[in-house]
Motif scaffolding. Structure first.
Motif, short mmCIF file in Angstrom:
data_model
loop_
_atom_site.label_atom_id
_atom_site.label_comp_id
_atom_site.label_asym_id
_atom_site.label_seq_id
_atom_site.Cartn_x
_atom_site.Cartn_y
_atom_site.Cartn_z
N VAL A 1 5.22 8.28 1.66
CA VAL A 1 4.51 7.91 2.81
C VAL A 1 5.21 6.68 3.24
CG1 VAL A 1 2.26 6.73 3.45
CG2 VAL A 1 2.12 9.00 1.93
N LEU B 1 1.98 9.66 -3.02
CA LEU B 1 2.27 8.92 -1.81
C LEU B 1 3.61 8.09 -2.08
CD1 LEU B 1 -1.29 7.25 -1.21
CD2 LEU B 1 -0.29 9.48 -0.69
N PRO C 1 2.61 5.17 -5.38
CA PRO C 1 2.55 4.66 -4.01
C PRO C 1 3.77 4.23 -3.57
CG PRO C 1 1.20 3.35 -5.40
CD PRO C 1 1.75 4.61 -6.17
#
Length: 107
Positions: free
Chosen positions: A51, A48, A81
């Motif tokens: 993202v 991620l 992330p």
């Protein structure tokens, strides 16, 4: 509107899904299909790092996928992330639920 790009590869015996773009109400359907397909049969790593945003619908997909992967006897990892993803998970209190890793070597 930005598109969601999902690339699939295999690494360390896991299926790696590299996600790029926003995971929101408009893209969460595609995200859900790809993630659910992966967790059904594989230990899965969700990269991620690219993202750009994570909405409540995206968090809902992640939570359900995490639970379903365990029900299927598989693990789901969240790799690197992005800052906005980490903030979204932290603000909901769900960051402790996920297996967050910063390198494939942590598996």
């Amino acid at each position: 509107m930005e598109n969601l790009i999902i690339n699939e590869s295999e690494v360390s015996g896991c299926l790696l899904l590299s996600i790029e773009g926003p995971v929101n109400l408009y893209t969460s359907g595609d995200f859900e299909k790809k993630v659910y397909s992966a967790i059904k049969d594989h230990d899965t790593i969700l990269d991620l790092s690219k993202v750009t945003s994570l909405s409540s619908s995206g968090i809902g997909v992640l939570m359900s996928a995490h639970n379903d992967s365990e029900d299927n006897g598989h693990k789901m990892y969240v790799l690197n992330p992005a800052k906005d993803v980490k903030m979204a998970l932290d603000s909901t209190g769900f960051s402790d639920v996920f297996n967050i890793i910063h390198s494939i070597d942590e598996i």
